[in-house]
Design a protein around this motif. Structure first.
Motif, PDB file in Angstrom:
ATOM      1  N   VAL A 244       0.824  -1.217   0.000  1.00 33.68           N
ATOM      2  CA  VAL A 244       0.000   0.000   0.000  1.00 33.68           C
ATOM      3  C   VAL A 244       0.861   1.271   0.000  1.00 33.68           C
ATOM      4  N   CYS A 245       1.783   1.386   0.972  1.00 31.77           N
ATOM      5  CA  CYS A 245       2.539   2.641   1.112  1.00 31.77           C
ATOM      6  C   CYS A 245       3.631   2.783   0.048  1.00 31.77           C
ATOM      7  N   GLY A 246       4.262   1.661  -0.331  1.00 28.08           N
ATOM      8  CA  GLY A 246       5.362   1.725  -1.296  1.00 28.08           C
ATOM      9  C   GLY A 246       4.884   1.984  -2.722  1.00 28.08           C
ATOM     10  N   ILE A 247       3.892   1.216  -3.160  1.00 27.55           N
ATOM     11  CA  ILE A 247       3.413   1.363  -4.545  1.00 27.55           C
ATOM     12  C   ILE A 247       2.843   2.758  -4.767  1.00 27.55           C
ATOM     13  N   SER A 248       2.104   3.286  -3.748  1.00 24.78           N
ATOM     14  CA  SER A 248       1.456   4.585  -3.906  1.00 24.78           C
ATOM     15  C   SER A 248       2.485   5.716  -3.992  1.00 24.78           C
ATOM     16  N   ARG A 249       3.730   5.415  -3.561  1.00 21.27           N
ATOM     17  CA  ARG A 249       4.798   6.407  -3.611  1.00 21.27           C
ATOM     18  C   ARG A 249       5.687   6.159  -4.832  1.00 21.27           C
ATOM     19  N   LEU A 250       5.305   5.175  -5.643  1.00 23.59           N
ATOM     20  CA  LEU A 250       6.113   4.719  -6.778  1.00 23.59           C
ATOM     21  C   LEU A 250       7.530   4.367  -6.334  1.00 23.59           C
ATOM     22  N   SER A 251       7.609   3.645  -5.206  1.00 21.35           N
ATOM     23  CA  SER A 251       8.909   3.166  -4.727  1.00 21.35           C
ATOM     24  C   SER A 251       9.235   1.857  -5.445  1.00 21.35           C
ATOM     25  N   TRP A 252      10.392   1.833  -6.116  1.00 23.76           N
ATOM     26  CA  TRP A 252      10.749   0.606  -6.850  1.00 23.76           C
ATOM     27  C   TRP A 252      10.939  -0.566  -5.916  1.00 23.76           C
ATOM     28  N   ARG A 253      11.431  -0.285  -4.711  1.00 25.01           N
ATOM     29  CA  ARG A 253      11.593  -1.371  -3.734  1.00 25.01           C
ATOM     30  C   ARG A 253      10.225  -1.960  -3.358  1.00 25.01           C
ATOM     31  N   GLY A 254       9.253  -1.084  -3.152  1.00 27.37           N
ATOM     32  CA  GLY A 254       7.920  -1.553  -2.797  1.00 27.37           C
ATOM     33  C   GLY A 254       7.282  -2.348  -3.930  1.00 27.37           C
ATOM     34  N   ILE A 255       7.460  -1.853  -5.152  1.00 29.03           N
ATOM     35  CA  ILE A 255       6.879  -2.531  -6.320  1.00 29.03           C
ATOM     36  C   ILE A 255       7.548  -3.890  -6.520  1.00 29.03           C
ATOM     37  N   ALA A 256       8.889  -3.925  -6.410  1.00 26.38           N
ATOM     38  CA  ALA A 256       9.613  -5.192  -6.604  1.00 26.38           C
ATOM     39  C   ALA A 256       9.224  -6.193  -5.523  1.00 26.38           C
ATOM     40  N   ALA A 257       9.186  -5.737  -4.258  1.00 24.10           N
ATOM     41  CA  ALA A 257       8.834  -6.640  -3.155  1.00 24.10           C
ATOM     42  C   ALA A 257       7.438  -7.211  -3.380  1.00 24.10           C
ATOM     43  N   THR A 258       6.494  -6.355  -3.794  1.00 27.43           N
ATOM     44  CA  THR A 258       5.119  -6.810  -4.000  1.00 27.43           C
ATOM     45  C   THR A 258       5.042  -7.860  -5.102  1.00 27.43           C
ATOM     46  N   LEU A 259       5.744  -7.630  -6.211  1.00 30.13           N
ATOM     47  CA  LEU A 259       5.740  -8.624  -7.290  1.00 30.13           C
ATOM     48  C   LEU A 259       6.315  -9.949  -6.792  1.00 30.13           C
ATOM     49  N   VAL A 260       7.393  -9.875  -5.989  1.00 28.63           N
ATOM     50  CA  VAL A 260       8.050 -11.105  -5.525  1.00 28.63           C
ATOM     51  C   VAL A 260       7.162 -11.860  -4.538  1.00 28.63           C
ATOM     52  N   TYR A 261       6.545 -11.165  -3.570  1.00 28.96           N
ATOM     53  CA  TYR A 261       5.740 -11.942  -2.609  1.00 28.96           C
ATOM     54  C   TYR A 261       4.427 -12.439  -3.230  1.00 28.96           C
ATOM     55  N   LEU A 262       3.903 -11.714  -4.213  1.00 28.16           N
ATOM     56  CA  LEU A 262       2.716 -12.239  -4.910  1.00 28.16           C
ATOM     57  C   LEU A 262       3.068 -13.502  -5.684  1.00 28.16           C
ATOM     58  N   LEU A 263       4.221 -13.468  -6.362  1.00 24.37           N
ATOM     59  CA  LEU A 263       4.666 -14.636  -7.128  1.00 24.37           C
ATOM     60  C   LEU A 263       4.911 -15.819  -6.192  1.00 24.37           C
ATOM     61  N   ALA A 264       5.622 -15.556  -5.076  1.00 23.12           N
ATOM     62  CA  ALA A 264       5.927 -16.640  -4.124  1.00 23.12           C
ATOM     63  C   ALA A 264       4.633 -17.184  -3.517  1.00 23.12           C
ATOM     64  N   GLY A 265       3.682 -16.303  -3.212  1.00 24.15           N
ATOM     65  CA  GLY A 265       2.411 -16.743  -2.642  1.00 24.15           C
ATOM     66  C   GLY A 265       1.628 -17.590  -3.635  1.00 24.15           C
ATOM     67  N   GLY A 266       1.599 -17.161  -4.884  1.00 27.62           N
ATOM     68  CA  GLY A 266       0.886 -17.907  -5.927  1.00 27.62           C
ATOM     69  C   GLY A 266       1.494 -19.281  -6.146  1.00 27.62           C
ATOM     70  N   LEU A 267       2.835 -19.325  -6.208  1.00 31.61           N
ATOM     71  CA  LEU A 267       3.506 -20.616  -6.417  1.00 31.61           C
ATOM     72  C   LEU A 267       3.288 -21.542  -5.224  1.00 31.61           C
TER      73      LEU A 267
END
Lengths: 139, 142
Positions: B107-130
């Motif tokens: 929530v806080c990272g993506i809304s700030r266009l933080s690349w760390r927040g966006i990357a972390a979100t993509l990684v944990y979504l992928l790990a959760g899905g797998l």
């Protein structure tokens, strides 16, 4: 005192939002992650809805040096994608998928999840206590 | 998904974002659940412990009070002890190593266009899905 009241209010609104959105229901969270089954898109609406007010909040915050109650606005951390960020997010995502709980909903539903929720929270807190030592061992 | 679920999701999401906006603009803090409680667990948040406790008190106490007003809520949490312990350890260690979870990075990272927040979100979504795919369809464990 005003700071404590504001913090409690934020926490209360966060918890109420998690309840209203259905994100305390682990079946809905796992349903979102389950792209091969009956996919439940609710989490995407929650995330999208949550990002909207935050976009405006960041815009307002970036024009200020301090928050309304006096503390500095947190600066954007260095935008480095390091190993800990990726490895940590991989491990977090795996745990999230296993039972459908992440820290916010686990806390919001602490009194709704029964003994299972307590077991999860104790394990999560133990790992959080141990992380500084584990982090040193990793580097 | 029931038809009205996405509407409640959106309303609840706006409330979550509103909470993050209040915490940022009033207290100057980022609303990340793992950071707020993790700082108390490992002592790194000693300097503003009272603010953390106040936030957590609202977060932990208000949902059960509100839940009492509506029908019984089933959170569908597993009662498999091994899964709960493994998941708790992974979530606790993972979020602290990555410095954030769904609220902080998401929530806080993506809304700030933080690349760390966006990357972390993509990684944990992928790990959760797998993880759901592997444990549900390969092993039949969840």
């Amino acid at each position: 005192m005003a700071r404590l009241f504001a913090a409690a209010l934020s926490g209360a609104l966060f918890g109420a939002g998690l309840l209203v959105s259905g994100m305390v229901d682990t079946a809905k969270v796992q349903g979102f992650l389950d792209v091969f089954g009956r996919w439940d898109p609710t989490l995407a609406f929650v995330m999208g809805g949550a990002i909207v007010p935050m976009v405006f909040a960041w815009r307002m915050a970036e024009r200020r040096k301090t928050a309304l109650l006096g503390t500095p606005i947190p600066p954007k951390p260095a935008q480095k994608l390091d190993r800990n960020l990726i490895l940590g997010s991989l491990l977090f995502g795996a745990g999230w998928g296993l039972v459908g709980l992440c820290p916010g909903p686990a806390l919001a539903a602490a009194f709704l999840n029964g003994i299972s929720g307590v077991v999860f929270l104790v394990a999560m807190l133990a790992a959080m206590v141990a992380t500084p030592a584990l982090r040193r061992a990793l580097t | 998904m029931l038809q009205q679920d996405w509407i409640w999701g959106l309303i609840g999401g706006l409330m979550i974002g509103g909470a993050g906006a209040l915490f940022l603009l009033l207290n100057g803090r980022i609303m990340g659940a793992s950071g707020i409680i993790g700082g108390l667990a490992d002592g790194s948040g000693r300097g503003n412990w009272a603010e953390r406790v106040a936030f957590l008190a609202g977060l932990v106490l208000v949902p059960p009070l509100l839940a009492g007003l509506v029908d019984e809520i089933d959170t569908h949490l597993t009662d498999n002890l091994w899964l709960l312990v493994a998941a708790g350890l992974l979530v606790g260690f993972g979020t602290r190593l990555a410095n954030g979870c769904t609220s902080g990075h998401g929530v806080c990272g993506i809304s700030r266009l933080s690349w760390r927040g966006i990357a972390a979100t993509l990684v944990y979504l992928l790990a959760g899905g797998l993880t759901v795919a592997a444990f549900r369809y390969l092993m039949g464990a969840i």
